[in-house]
Design a protein around this motif. Structure first.
Motif, PDB file in Angstrom:
ATOM      1  N   ASN A   1       6.007   3.763   6.735  1.00 48.65           N
ATOM      2  CA  ASN A   1       7.062   4.239   5.844  1.00 48.65           C
ATOM      3  C   ASN A   1       7.297   5.730   6.059  1.00 48.65           C
TER       4      ASN A   1
ATOM      5  N   TYR B   1      10.160  -2.479  -0.315  1.00 44.67           N
ATOM      6  CA  TYR B   1      10.283  -1.123  -0.863  1.00 44.67           C
ATOM      7  C   TYR B   1      11.751  -0.797  -1.131  1.00 44.67           C
TER       8      TYR B   1
ATOM      9  N   ASP C   1       0.194   0.212  -2.702  1.00 43.15           N
ATOM     10  CA  ASP C   1       1.264  -0.776  -2.770  1.00 43.15           C
ATOM     11  C   ASP C   1       1.423  -1.403  -4.147  1.00 43.15           C
TER      12      ASP C   1
END
Length: 899
Positions: free
Chosen positions: A341, A446, A306
């Motif tokens: 994701n 994101y 991340d």
């Protein structure tokens, strides 16, 4: 995903270093094969350093770590794996490297500055010299204290400054100034060599320097060393010389100069990598990618995903170079309602979200609420934090942002100012950004195809609305927040797209770093009575934990069936998996535990000290002492075993020292409050000197330990049968009652584990249950289920997850489901919340009368089919209702597999 992709059936996690080398890992392979493991997951095998709080950073990603055994050691490990038919999954740490002279790339940057070959490899602001926060005091004081040396380092073949064990190379252009006044052959040669050097000929430059040094006579070398020593004592010359460098040294605390490179969440002795650059990506991954073709490496685990500029693009690039048949997971931690994701080119996560998913099953939320109220209002009535369920880290994040990431915050303020916000006052911009970061409930947002996905947009809008409604909030901050949200969603960016892109990327990287630090340093903000400072208990309470578990597993089977399932250490946890299961049992008998702690505190009040009007240890620290002692105490430990008691005391003291330094008594290791620490250690010593207390403690804790053991059985079976790849952390196949974080755990005696496995294999189940404290029964559960997974791999890698309903008196105390794939089936049922049932007994075995009249409802598809109990080998033909008394008669957890 490709049909030919390698999917491990199970993995065993080994933390290399701290006593575990390639050779030690190789010695475990025969044992792991016997246990039923088919893949080994290891921390980075490449040249690395542990920086700060155990964080592992690369110093040379192109070399295998020499302390682990280099090529010969790795070859031995690889050979053992190949002989056993097992594969290797290795960690990649692409977010950062060590900001030290051991890192050749960073050394190159310090030496040559923005013209260095590796200057673009690191996330550095090149508008000024690299600011290194390493000094203990102002530079003048350190020079006067003789803390600097100016020297020629033969190993680094460079002229440079040494300070506190660190070496900083001089820019070649400053050699003439450094050697001014030293008129001998070696000094002249070094100056001439440096004057010819360029950043593109650095290898020749260092070769020529070494040749000049080695060929010089000893008299000239001594004369040069003496001259350099004189300069190092001259504050004027030293400061002047250092002003010519590509780096500048400042104080590690309270530095006035902002740090101009991205660093890790834990230490400014790391520097962020720009792996979003294709050339940097290839330089960093050249070695691991090349090993795919020649070794047993079949997968990667990507850490700190991340904090990369673009995680999705990184995973796409890694997949394109590694191939479609390679197994890849990331250390992504899903928080709250965050989902997987699906645009990442990986198999899934490292599985840490499973910790909270499982833990929520074993918490009695009503009892937890009672404990929470007592903890908040009785131990510290004037707590600055309201009573709330843990998992809210905004106070910690706000403090960390301003204490640790001030420079990154200021950079965001500057970028935002360039984008033309509705108000240009830096104070307002800083406030809006800081509030947004503090309130973000996940690691980061994101960007996808130039915009944010709907989940991120809705989340940011909700946060902005919440901030806007605060009492005293000003309209200007509200407008700035709205402007930031438009920027984040790639609106209002046409005039300065590059600046907007930089703001979005840096904002996302910073929120991830702040959240990681907040969770890792959560002791300071711990508000919970049973390890509720840990991530795994951050899940919101639910009226239907069993239903919530089933929903998450159904979603997991659809979204990432080949992601990992972890129950042991991550950087977010403080307790080993079985220690945690003990602590969760406190919620089932909240009154018993709370009254016991209150009585023990009163009994040992004389051991409290007063330091500057502050009682030490404070009530919450006392609670943590008793809680931790309950978590780590070996059940087989006798009160007269002085050596055993000393060992437990040592572990408790080490844990408490860490907790104190991360607590509100100290701010994130900024100093050590020795008097307070000593008072806590004296308090602990008083406990261990009181044999009457220890006896009472053991007696009080016994039912909690029994319940914890049964919780552990259930947790283990769930990990081995739920959708995903189970990961067993080294040593956690037996009781894991440790409290140390994963990177600092020592080596394990795999021969002893192998001997215990042989004992577990050969012993009757009833004997293993009576001897439950040895941990052999947990090994037996693991081996039996791993064998089942090997016999039916596609059932668990691809099979459906279908909940089963229990009916009857104990229906709320059982979690049941089945897996189905092409006429293969496994039916699983594990108990939960069984403290009241177990408290009269001495073994973690369910009293059968309690389960009379409780049944599993079986779907028609399973009725009449033949099944075998994985633990007992007993056969069953399923009817429309399965009596839990029958299937739990010989063992307290049930896994039935179709014949």
């Amino acid at each position: 995903m490709s049909e030919s992709m390698y999917i491990p059936n199970s993995a065993y996690r080994i933390q290399l270093r701290n006593g575990t080398t390639f050779k030690q890992a190789a010695s475990a392979i025969s044992y792991l094969k016997e246990l039923g493991i088919d893949a080994v997951s290891v921390s980075s095998p490449f040249q690395s350093l542990q920086i700060g709080d155990g964080i592992l950073t690369a110093t040379d990603p192109t070399e295998l770590d020499f302390e682990l055994g280099s090529e010969s050691g790795f070859a031995h490990l690889n050979s053992e794996l190949a002989s056993a038919g097992m594969h290797l999954i290795v960690d990649l740490n692409p977010n950062q490297m060590s900001a030290s002279y051991e890192n050749a790339w960073w050394f190159d940057v310090l030496e040559w500055g923005p013209s260095a070959r590796h200057a673009n490899h690191f996330d550095v602001d090149w508008t000024r010299a690299i600011t290194l926060p390493v000094l203990e005091r102002p530079i003048n004081e350190e020079i006067q204290a003789d803390k600097f040396q100016l020297t020629f380092d033969r190993e680094k073949t460079s002229l440079g400054v040494s300070y506190a064990g660190r070496f900083f190379p001089l820019a070649p252009s400053s050699y003439r100034e450094a050697l001014k006044g030293i008129n001998n052959k070696i000094a002249v040669t070094l100056i001439e060599t440096a004057s010819r050097a360029t950043s593109t000929t650095t290898a020749d430059f260092h070769t020529d320097l070494l040749k000049a040094f080695d060929h010089a006579n000893i008299t000239d070398r001594l004369e040069m060393a003496s001259g350099l020593n004189d300069i190092a004592k001259d504050a004027g010359r030293m400061i002047g010389l250092m002003s010519l460098q590509n780096w500048t040294l400042v104080q590690s605390k309270g530095a006035s100069e902002p740090i101009n490179y991205r660093h890790s969440a834990d230490s400014k002795l790391t520097v962020g990598l720009r792996v979003e650059d294709p050339a940097v990506f290839m330089d960093f991954h050249k070695m691991p990618l090349s090993l795919l073709e020649k070794t047993q490496i079949k997968g990667f685990r990507v850490n700190e995903i991340d904090e990369l500029a673009d995680p999705a693009e990184y995973t796409r690039r890694l997949r394109s170079h590694a191939g479609e048949d390679i197994f890849v997971v990331t250390d992504k931690i899903l928080l709250g309602e965050e989902t997987y994701n699906d645009d990442w080119h990986v198999n899934g996560t490292a599985g840490y979200e499973f910790i909270s998913t499982v833990a929520d099953l074993f918490v009695d939320h009503a009892g937890l609420s009672r404990l929470q109220r007592m903890y908040e209002y009785e131990l510290e009535p004037r707590s600055e934090f309201p009573s709330e369920f843990p998992g809210d880290y905004r106070h910690a994040k706000a403090s960390i942002l301003h204490a640790t990431f001030t420079d990154e915050l200021e950079r965001l303020v500057q970028l935002l100012a360039e984008l033309g916000p509705p108000y240009a006052e830096e104070l307002l911009l800083r406030r809006a950004i800081a509030e947004l970061i503090a309130e973000l409930p996940v690691y980061r947002t994101y960007s996808k195809d130039g915009a944010l996905p709907p989940f991120d947009v809705d989340m940011l809008q909700s946060i902005a609305a919440q901030i806007s409604r605060r009492e005293g909030q000003t309209a200007d901050v509200v407008e700035i927040l709205a402007f930031i949200l438009r920027i984040m969603n790639s609106e209002d960016t046409s005039s300065s797209p590059d600046v907007a892109s930089s703001f979005i990327i840096r904002f996302q990287q910073l929120t991830a770093a702040v959240m990681a630090q907040a969770i890792q340093k959560s002791y300071r903000y711990a508000r919970g009575p049973i390890a509720l400072d840990e991530l795994m208990l951050s899940a919101s309470p639910t009226s239907d934990p069993i239903g919530a578990f089933h929903r998450k597993m159904v979603d997991r089977a659809a979204a990432m069936p080949s992601g990992m399932l972890a129950t042991s250490f991550s950087y977010t946890t403080k307790f080993g998996e079985d220690a945690r299961m003990r602590l969760l049992a406190f919620s089932e008998a909240s009154g018993v535990w709370a009254r016991a702690v209150d009585a023990w505190r009163q009994c040992h009040a004389a051991n409290l000290a007063t330091i500057e009007a502050v009682v030490a240890p404070d009530p919450k620290t006392e609670w943590l002492i008793y809680q931790t002692l309950a978590a780590i105490w070996p059940v087989s430990l006798r009160i007269d075993d002085d050596a055993g008691l000393a060992s437990v005391r040592e572990e408790l003291v080490g844990f408490m020292e860490r907790a104190i330094r991360e607590s509100e008594k100290q701010s994130f290791w900024t100093g050590v409050n020795k008097p307070y620490e000593q008072a806590v250690m004296n308090y602990v010593d008083g406990l261990f000197a009181d044999k009457e207390f220890l006896s009472e403690f053991v007696e009080t804790m016994r039912p909690f330990w029994l319940t914890g053991a049964l919780n552990s059985f259930s947790q283990t079976v769930l990990k081995l049968t739920a959708p995903g790849i189970p990961v067993i952390h080294n040593g956690a196949e037996t009781w894991d009652l440790s409290v140390s974080s994963a990177p600092t755990r020592g080596s394990f005696d795999f021969d002893a584990l192998k001997d215990q496995l042989a004992y577990a294999d050969q012993s009757p189940l009833n004997l293993l249950l009576e001897d439950w404290y040895s941990g052999g029964v947990k090994q037996r559960i693991l081996k039996s289920h791993l064998k089942m997974r090997q016999e039916m791999p596609r059932l668990f890698s691809e099979g459906k997850y279908i909940p089963l309903k229990a009916v009857g008196k104990q229906a709320n105390h059982i979690v049941a489901f089945y897996r189905e794939f092409e006429e293969q089936y496994a039916v699983i049922a594990v108990p939960r919340l069984c403290f009241d049932m177990l408290k009269p007994f001495t073994t973690p075995f369910l009293p059968l009368p309690e389960w009379e009249g409780t049944f599993l409802q079986v779907p028609d598809a399973l009725v009449g089919k033949q099944f075998r109990h994985v633990m007992t080998d007993k056969g069953f033909t399923l009817a429309s209702k399965v009596s839990l008394v029958e299937v739990l008669r010989e063992f307290p957890v049930m896994t039935l597999v179709s014949e």
